[in-house]
Design an enzyme around this catalytic site. Structure first.
Site, PDB file in Angstrom:
ATOM      1  N   ASP A  24      80.978  46.431  13.791  1.00 25.88           N
ATOM      2  CA  ASP A  24      80.484  45.714  12.476  1.00 25.88           C
ATOM      3  C   ASP A  24      80.070  44.361  12.959  1.00 25.88           C
ATOM      4  O   ASP A  24      80.225  43.931  14.008  1.00 25.88           O
ATOM      5  CB  ASP A  24      81.688  45.561  11.506  1.00 25.88           C
ATOM      6  CG  ASP A  24      81.140  44.942  10.086  1.00 25.88           C
ATOM      7  OD1 ASP A  24      80.124  45.271   9.785  1.00 25.88           O
ATOM      8  OD2 ASP A  24      82.045  44.130   9.521  1.00 25.88           O
ATOM      9  N   SER A  25      79.479  43.634  11.921  1.00 26.61           N
ATOM     10  CA  SER A  25      78.953  42.370  12.198  1.00 26.61           C
ATOM     11  C   SER A  25      80.257  41.395  12.109  1.00 26.61           C
ATOM     12  O   SER A  25      80.411  40.308  12.988  1.00 26.61           O
ATOM     13  CB  SER A  25      77.977  41.927  10.950  1.00 26.61           C
ATOM     14  OG  SER A  25      78.928  41.766   9.922  1.00 26.61           O
ATOM     15  N   TYR A  56      74.641  40.429   8.753  1.00 28.40           N
ATOM     16  CA  TYR A  56      73.418  41.580   9.332  1.00 28.40           C
ATOM     17  C   TYR A  56      72.757  41.740   7.796  1.00 28.40           C
ATOM     18  O   TYR A  56      71.576  42.184   8.042  1.00 28.40           O
ATOM     19  CB  TYR A  56      74.006  42.807   9.640  1.00 28.40           C
ATOM     20  CG  TYR A  56      74.490  42.858  11.169  1.00 28.40           C
ATOM     21  CD1 TYR A  56      74.538  42.039  11.828  1.00 28.40           C
ATOM     22  CD2 TYR A  56      74.491  44.113  11.763  1.00 28.40           C
ATOM     23  CE1 TYR A  56      74.786  42.098  13.228  1.00 28.40           C
ATOM     24  CE2 TYR A  56      75.023  44.308  13.118  1.00 28.40           C
ATOM     25  CZ  TYR A  56      74.830  43.426  13.837  1.00 28.40           C
ATOM     26  OH  TYR A  56      75.215  43.514  15.129  1.00 28.40           O
ATOM     27  N   GLY A  57      73.364  41.577   6.642  1.00 25.74           N
ATOM     28  CA  GLY A  57      72.539  41.969   5.528  1.00 25.74           C
ATOM     29  C   GLY A  57      71.427  41.348   5.012  1.00 25.74           C
ATOM     30  O   GLY A  57      70.810  41.928   4.099  1.00 25.74           O
ATOM     31  N   CYS A  87      79.599  49.902   9.585  1.00 27.62           N
ATOM     32  CA  CYS A  87      78.840  48.906   8.992  1.00 27.62           C
ATOM     33  C   CYS A  87      77.573  49.722   8.447  1.00 27.62           C
ATOM     34  O   CYS A  87      76.878  50.406   8.800  1.00 27.62           O
ATOM     35  CB  CYS A  87      77.954  47.876  10.279  1.00 27.62           C
ATOM     36  SG  CYS A  87      76.551  46.748   9.631  1.00 27.62           S
ATOM     37  N   ASN A  88      77.633  49.441   6.897  1.00 25.64           N
ATOM     38  CA  ASN A  88      76.670  50.030   6.151  1.00 25.64           C
ATOM     39  C   ASN A  88      75.305  49.837   6.248  1.00 25.64           C
ATOM     40  O   ASN A  88      74.302  50.571   6.256  1.00 25.64           O
ATOM     41  CB  ASN A  88      76.870  50.071   4.810  1.00 25.64           C
ATOM     42  CG  ASN A  88      78.052  50.502   4.170  1.00 25.64           C
ATOM     43  OD1 ASN A  88      78.041  51.634   3.681  1.00 25.64           O
ATOM     44  ND2 ASN A  88      79.322  49.903   4.476  1.00 25.64           N
ATOM     45  N   GLU A 164      84.031  36.275   5.155  1.00 26.77           N
ATOM     46  CA  GLU A 164      84.084  35.817   6.421  1.00 26.77           C
ATOM     47  C   GLU A 164      84.577  34.235   6.389  1.00 26.77           C
ATOM     48  O   GLU A 164      85.356  33.722   7.327  1.00 26.77           O
ATOM     49  CB  GLU A 164      82.745  35.967   7.304  1.00 26.77           C
ATOM     50  CG  GLU A 164      82.249  37.258   7.724  1.00 26.77           C
ATOM     51  CD  GLU A 164      83.070  37.795   8.735  1.00 26.77           C
ATOM     52  OE1 GLU A 164      83.567  37.131   9.322  1.00 26.77           O
ATOM     53  OE2 GLU A 164      82.903  39.059   8.824  1.00 26.77           O
ATOM     54  N   CYS A 196      79.571  48.179   1.845  1.00 31.35           N
ATOM     55  CA  CYS A 196      79.439  47.470   2.800  1.00 31.35           C
ATOM     56  C   CYS A 196      80.974  47.254   3.022  1.00 31.35           C
ATOM     57  O   CYS A 196      81.973  47.176   2.160  1.00 31.35           O
ATOM     58  CB  CYS A 196      79.217  45.843   2.362  1.00 31.35           C
ATOM     59  SG  CYS A 196      79.532  44.775   3.665  1.00 31.35           S
ATOM     60  N   THR A 197      81.155  47.317   4.348  1.00 27.18           N
ATOM     61  CA  THR A 197      82.750  47.603   4.858  1.00 27.18           C
ATOM     62  C   THR A 197      83.474  46.463   4.482  1.00 27.18           C
ATOM     63  O   THR A 197      84.754  46.479   4.648  1.00 27.18           O
ATOM     64  CB  THR A 197      82.744  47.950   6.411  1.00 27.18           C
ATOM     65  OG1 THR A 197      81.950  46.940   7.226  1.00 27.18           O
ATOM     66  CG2 THR A 197      82.231  49.429   6.619  1.00 27.18           C
ATOM     67  N   HIS A 198      83.029  45.259   4.365  1.00 26.37           N
ATOM     68  CA  HIS A 198      83.568  44.009   4.002  1.00 26.37           C
ATOM     69  C   HIS A 198      84.373  43.982   2.606  1.00 26.37           C
ATOM     70  O   HIS A 198      85.374  43.587   2.470  1.00 26.37           O
ATOM     71  CB  HIS A 198      82.679  42.721   3.832  1.00 26.37           C
ATOM     72  CG  HIS A 198      82.532  42.141   5.332  1.00 26.37           C
ATOM     73  ND1 HIS A 198      81.594  42.728   6.192  1.00 26.37           N
ATOM     74  CD2 HIS A 198      82.895  41.142   6.041  1.00 26.37           C
ATOM     75  CE1 HIS A 198      81.414  42.000   7.285  1.00 26.37           C
ATOM     76  NE2 HIS A 198      81.961  40.961   7.127  1.00 26.37           N
TER      77      HIS A 198
HETATM   78  N1  DGL Z   1      80.001  45.115   6.964  1.00 26.78           N
HETATM   79  C1  DGL Z   1      78.900  45.335   6.959  1.00 26.78           C
HETATM   80  C2  DGL Z   1      78.099  46.366   6.063  1.00 26.78           C
HETATM   81  O1  DGL Z   1      78.885  47.237   5.700  1.00 26.78           O
HETATM   82  C3  DGL Z   1      77.431  44.095   7.550  1.00 26.78           C
HETATM   83  C4  DGL Z   1      77.982  42.998   6.360  1.00 26.78           C
HETATM   84  C5  DGL Z   1      76.636  41.850   6.894  1.00 26.78           C
HETATM   85  O2  DGL Z   1      77.223  41.439   8.080  1.00 26.78           O
HETATM   86  O3  DGL Z   1      75.749  41.299   6.199  1.00 26.78           O
HETATM   87  O4  DGL Z   1      76.989  46.173   5.815  1.00 26.78           O
END
Ligand code: DGL
Length: 281
Positions: A24-25, A56-57, A87-88, A164, A196-198
């Site tokens: 993931d990021s 990443y988003g 990571c989605n 984060e 999003c996995t976060h």
């Molecule tokens: N957790 C990631 C996702 O599921 C990335 C989130 C990010 O870095 O923006 O999209």
């Protein structure tokens, strides 16, 4: 005796002992890691957090593709038997392309999440990063499985930086969550997908804002189940005790150690790696 040194190499005669790469990021992929711990307790894991380049988003597809290729190439050097894009954003923008480029199976979170969503509801809300929402990946995946449901996607650009920065219980996070969920509540959704996995890390806040009947779908649960099935199918599920999880991040290792402790329940040993240095063949 099998040692737990990170310099171990994995015998081709025993591919089941090789690790699974999870990336993931940042800390979001820990929601997937926790599910793997529960559902696949014998698997050895290498966890990558590309913390130097998050979020990443808000990145372009070209950037995401480059980052994902670098990470997967590094994982290949570590002899992983399988990789999970926890990571989605990467799953939405890069999975279909990079899957062909590596000689190990790569799983993403979107299809398992979409499958679970259609089993739950008819009026499906998806909260996601701007890149994932814009890609329409969830809408497409859900409608391909079941065309007679409705899907609404909401982009939530502020969530990942807040998580984060460990500002989950900050009043501002509650305010912004209200703003993001309001249009979905208006649509009377019956199901909400964490796109999003976060976001499962925000579940107490999100749950408190949603009507009780709304079912929450965490694709992490379902990608771990898909991983288990795939390992069985390929005959490479590990039956031996696992190695300790190896954590590699591109940003500050100390910061990751501190922020991940609360999600893992133990203090991880974290190394710093520059994935951009990975030589692409
Ligand atoms: N957790 C990631 C996702 O599921 C990335 C989130 C990010 O870095 O923006 O999209």
């Amino acid at each position: 005796m099998y040692s737990s040194s990170i310099f171990d190499t994995f015998s081709p005669q025993e591919p089941q002992r090789a690790p699974i790469g999870v990336f993931d990021s940042g800390v979001g992929g820990l929601t997937v890691l926790r599910q793997i711990y529960q559902q696949l307790p014998n698997e050895s894991i290498i966890y990558v957090g590309d913390t130097a380049r998050l979020p990443y988003g808000i990145r372009s597809q070209t950037e995401i593709l480059q980052f994902v290729r670098e990470i997967l190439h590094w994982m290949q050097q570590q002899q992983v038997k399988m990789a999970i894009m926890a990571c989605n954003t990467s799953s939405a923008l890069a999975l279909d392309i990079v899957r062909q480029e590596f000689n190990f199976p790569i799983l993403g979170v979107i299809l398992p999440g979409a499958r679970a969503a259609v089993q739950q509801g008819q009026r499906i809300g998806v909260i996601a990063t701007p890149a994932t929402a814009q890609s329409n990946a969830y809408r497409q995946a859900i409608l391909e499985i079941q065309s007679n449901v409705q899907v609404w996607q909401v982009s939530c650009p502020e969530f990942v930086p807040l998580i984060e920065q460990n500002r989950i219980h900050d009043p501002y996070t509650m305010e912004i969550a209200k703003t993001y969920l309001e249009p979905l509540i208006q649509k009377e959704i019956d199901t909400l997908v964490y796109g999003c996995t976060h976001y499962p890390l925000l579940s107490p806040i999100l749950r408190s804002l949603l009507p009780q009947q709304v079912q929450l779908i965490d694709p992490a649960v379902h990608v771990a189940a898909a991983c288990s099935q795939e390992l069985d199918l390929l005959g490479i599920k590990n039956t031996h005790p696992p190695l300790p999880t190896r954590f590699a991040v591109s940003g500050c290792s100390q910061q990751f150690t501190q922020s991940s402790l609360q999600w893992l329940g133990y203090t991880p040993m974290v190394e710093q790696v520059c994935f951009a240095d990975t030589v692409l063949s």
